[in-house]
Design a protein around this motif. Structure first.
Motif, PDB file in Angstrom:
ATOM      1  N   THR A  76       0.833  -1.205   0.000  1.00  0.00           N
ATOM      2  CA  THR A  76       0.000   0.000   0.000  1.00  0.00           C
ATOM      3  C   THR A  76       0.864   1.251   0.000  1.00  0.00           C
ATOM      4  O   THR A  76       0.586   2.222  -0.713  1.00  0.00           O
ATOM      5  CB  THR A  76      -0.921  -0.001   1.225  1.00  0.00           C
ATOM      6  OG1 THR A  76      -1.746  -1.165   1.199  1.00  0.00           O
ATOM      7  CG2 THR A  76      -1.801   1.239   1.248  1.00  0.00           C
ATOM      8  N   ARG A  77       1.921   1.237   0.784  1.00  0.00           N
ATOM      9  CA  ARG A  77       2.821   2.389   0.843  1.00  0.00           C
ATOM     10  C   ARG A  77       3.504   2.599  -0.508  1.00  0.00           C
ATOM     11  O   ARG A  77       3.663   3.729  -0.978  1.00  0.00           O
ATOM     12  CB  ARG A  77       3.857   2.194   1.937  1.00  0.00           C
ATOM     13  CG  ARG A  77       4.724   3.427   2.207  1.00  0.00           C
ATOM     14  CD  ARG A  77       5.689   3.199   3.359  1.00  0.00           C
ATOM     15  NE  ARG A  77       4.972   2.897   4.592  1.00  0.00           N
ATOM     16  CZ  ARG A  77       4.961   1.694   5.183  1.00  0.00           C
ATOM     17  NH1 ARG A  77       5.603   0.678   4.623  1.00  0.00           N
ATOM     18  NH2 ARG A  77       4.303   1.511   6.306  1.00  0.00           N
ATOM     19  N   ALA A  80       1.077   4.154  -2.882  1.00  0.00           N
ATOM     20  CA  ALA A  80       0.908   5.577  -2.579  1.00  0.00           C
ATOM     21  C   ALA A  80       2.097   6.382  -3.071  1.00  0.00           C
ATOM     22  O   ALA A  80       1.942   7.475  -3.631  1.00  0.00           O
ATOM     23  CB  ALA A  80       0.722   5.764  -1.072  1.00  0.00           C
ATOM     24  N   ASP A  81       3.299   5.841  -2.879  1.00  0.00           N
ATOM     25  CA  ASP A  81       4.499   6.534  -3.375  1.00  0.00           C
ATOM     26  C   ASP A  81       4.456   6.640  -4.890  1.00  0.00           C
ATOM     27  O   ASP A  81       4.811   7.675  -5.460  1.00  0.00           O
ATOM     28  CB  ASP A  81       5.760   5.786  -2.939  1.00  0.00           C
ATOM     29  CG  ASP A  81       5.996   5.881  -1.432  1.00  0.00           C
ATOM     30  OD1 ASP A  81       5.411   6.789  -0.805  1.00  0.00           O
ATOM     31  OD2 ASP A  81       6.748   5.051  -0.897  1.00  0.00           O
ATOM     32  N   SER A  82       4.029   5.555  -5.548  1.00  0.00           N
ATOM     33  CA  SER A  82       3.952   5.565  -7.004  1.00  0.00           C
ATOM     34  C   SER A  82       2.944   6.600  -7.486  1.00  0.00           C
ATOM     35  O   SER A  82       3.155   7.297  -8.477  1.00  0.00           O
ATOM     36  CB  SER A  82       3.565   4.184  -7.531  1.00  0.00           C
ATOM     37  OG  SER A  82       4.573   3.244  -7.253  1.00  0.00           O
ATOM     38  N   TYR A  83       1.830   6.703  -6.763  1.00  0.00           N
ATOM     39  CA  TYR A  83       0.805   7.683  -7.137  1.00  0.00           C
ATOM     40  C   TYR A  83       1.366   9.093  -7.066  1.00  0.00           C
ATOM     41  O   TYR A  83       1.174   9.901  -7.974  1.00  0.00           O
ATOM     42  CB  TYR A  83      -0.390   7.538  -6.193  1.00  0.00           C
ATOM     43  CG  TYR A  83      -1.552   8.433  -6.525  1.00  0.00           C
ATOM     44  CD1 TYR A  83      -2.541   8.008  -7.397  1.00  0.00           C
ATOM     45  CD2 TYR A  83      -1.662   9.698  -5.964  1.00  0.00           C
ATOM     46  CE1 TYR A  83      -3.615   8.816  -7.705  1.00  0.00           C
ATOM     47  CE2 TYR A  83      -2.730  10.523  -6.270  1.00  0.00           C
ATOM     48  CZ  TYR A  83      -3.704  10.070  -7.134  1.00  0.00           C
ATOM     49  OH  TYR A  83      -4.752  10.884  -7.439  1.00  0.00           O
ATOM     50  N   ARG A  84       2.062   9.396  -5.995  1.00  0.00           N
ATOM     51  CA  ARG A  84       2.626  10.736  -5.850  1.00  0.00           C
ATOM     52  C   ARG A  84       3.691  11.004  -6.901  1.00  0.00           C
ATOM     53  O   ARG A  84       3.882  12.131  -7.344  1.00  0.00           O
ATOM     54  CB  ARG A  84       3.225  10.912  -4.455  1.00  0.00           C
ATOM     55  CG  ARG A  84       2.194  10.959  -3.329  1.00  0.00           C
ATOM     56  CD  ARG A  84       2.817  11.512  -2.056  1.00  0.00           C
ATOM     57  NE  ARG A  84       3.996  10.744  -1.658  1.00  0.00           N
ATOM     58  CZ  ARG A  84       3.944   9.663  -0.888  1.00  0.00           C
ATOM     59  NH1 ARG A  84       2.780   9.214  -0.464  1.00  0.00           N
ATOM     60  NH2 ARG A  84       5.045   9.030  -0.551  1.00  0.00           N
ATOM     61  N   SER A 273      -5.737  13.918 -10.842  1.00  0.00           N
ATOM     62  CA  SER A 273      -4.591  13.258 -10.220  1.00  0.00           C
ATOM     63  C   SER A 273      -3.333  13.876 -10.814  1.00  0.00           C
ATOM     64  O   SER A 273      -3.378  14.532 -11.858  1.00  0.00           O
ATOM     65  CB  SER A 273      -4.627  11.761 -10.512  1.00  0.00           C
ATOM     66  OG  SER A 273      -4.339  11.526 -11.893  1.00  0.00           O
TER      67      SER A 273
END
Length: 290
Positions: A76-77, A80-84, A273
């Motif tokens: 999950t982390r 989230a890092d990939s999304y940012r 996004s």
């Protein structure tokens, strides 16, 4: 999650002090966290034997579950890092089914080089289909041809315009012309592109000019239309950058000239996004030919 991380470290080292060093916390803080988790679970995870600890039977049964939770948290982390970081975040793009890939592929190639972690998922459809998906949030943006202007509630940025051409097979009589008028086509068999958003306008123009066309084949699929033209069933009206079969011949349509605008459409007020924002900026800044 900190409690689970401390328990897993203690299980690896079988020593609270070394586990605390591994987790970069004080030994009392780690011990307190482990005891708090044991209290919540209702049984000890470790047996304390002075400075030495061993894993209890209950602890051995719990460890696989705690490890799975830790793995899921790490995944999950990472997501989230990939999304940012715009990594592995799809941009959901709707494309009018009559818009060809020639110009779009050049832009997408440059965009991919600039943002290699962003995936672009393309969905084809009619104007009504794409507008419905935009409204429902199933698409982030769409490439449309707003014949009568944008519908209320949309933002649009014109990317490029393209003219309509007459497409025909090799050795066709139209190949001797530099350009084709509607009158040149009267009585000529043709292939009808049913999905063309400008079809009714073209047909009305033909009727007003007294041009008679006989449709030998009709299809909503662009690949079928072009294949049937190549098979000498008839000619077709097509946007110039939608022609994908290199063997086909084409001439510009004149008297009248027919053109369309390809527009990038988004929903105002809907937050982008990071990936979608980058895509929209890149599309607006791209040097589209023509």
């Amino acid at each position: 999650m900190a409690q689970i991380r401390y328990v897993l470290a203690a299980a690896r080292h079988l020593n609270f002090t070394r586990a605390a060093v591994d987790c970069n916390v004080s030994q009392p803080a780690l011990t307190k966290a482990v005891k708090s988790l044991e209290a919540e679970l209702g049984a000890p995870l470790f047996h304390r034997e002075g400075k030495r600890i061993t894993i209890s039977g209950f602890g051995r049964s719990m460890l696989p579950h705690l490890e799975k939770i830790a793995e899921e948290a790490a995944t999950t982390r990472a997501l989230a890092d990939s999304y940012r970081l715009l990594d592995q975040v799809p941009v959901r793009l709707g494309v009018l089914s009559t818009i060809g890939p020639v110009r779009l592929s050049r832009f997408l190639s440059q965009f991919q080089r600039s943002y290699p972690g962003v995936e672009v998922a393309v969905t084809e459809g009619s104007v009504a289909d794409l507008e419905e998906r935009l409204d429902d949030g199933a698409l982030d943006a769409a490439l449309l041809n707003p014949l009568e202007g944008l519908r209320a509630g949309y933002n649009g940025h014109r990317l490029y315009s393209e003219r309509y051409v007459v497409v025909f097979p090799p050795d066709h009589r139209l190949g001797s012309l530099n350009a084709v008028t509607l009158k040149d086509l009267s009585g000529e068999p043709y292939v009808d592109r049913l999905s063309c958003e400008m079809r009714e306008m073209v047909m009305e123009t033909c009727a007003d000019a007294g041009v008679e066309l006989y449709a030998r084949f009709r299809s909503e699929r662009e690949d079928w239309v072009q294949s049937m033209v190549l098979a000498r069933i008839g000619f077709a009206f097509m946007p110039e950058y939608s022609v994908t079969i290199p063997e086909l011949q084409q001439r510009p349509l004149i008297e009248p000239v027919v053109e369309r605008d390809v527009t990038l459409v988004t929903v105002p007020g809907r937050p982008f996004s990071p990936a979608v924002a980058a895509f929209v900026r890149a599309a607006r800044a791209f040097q589209w030919p023509g």
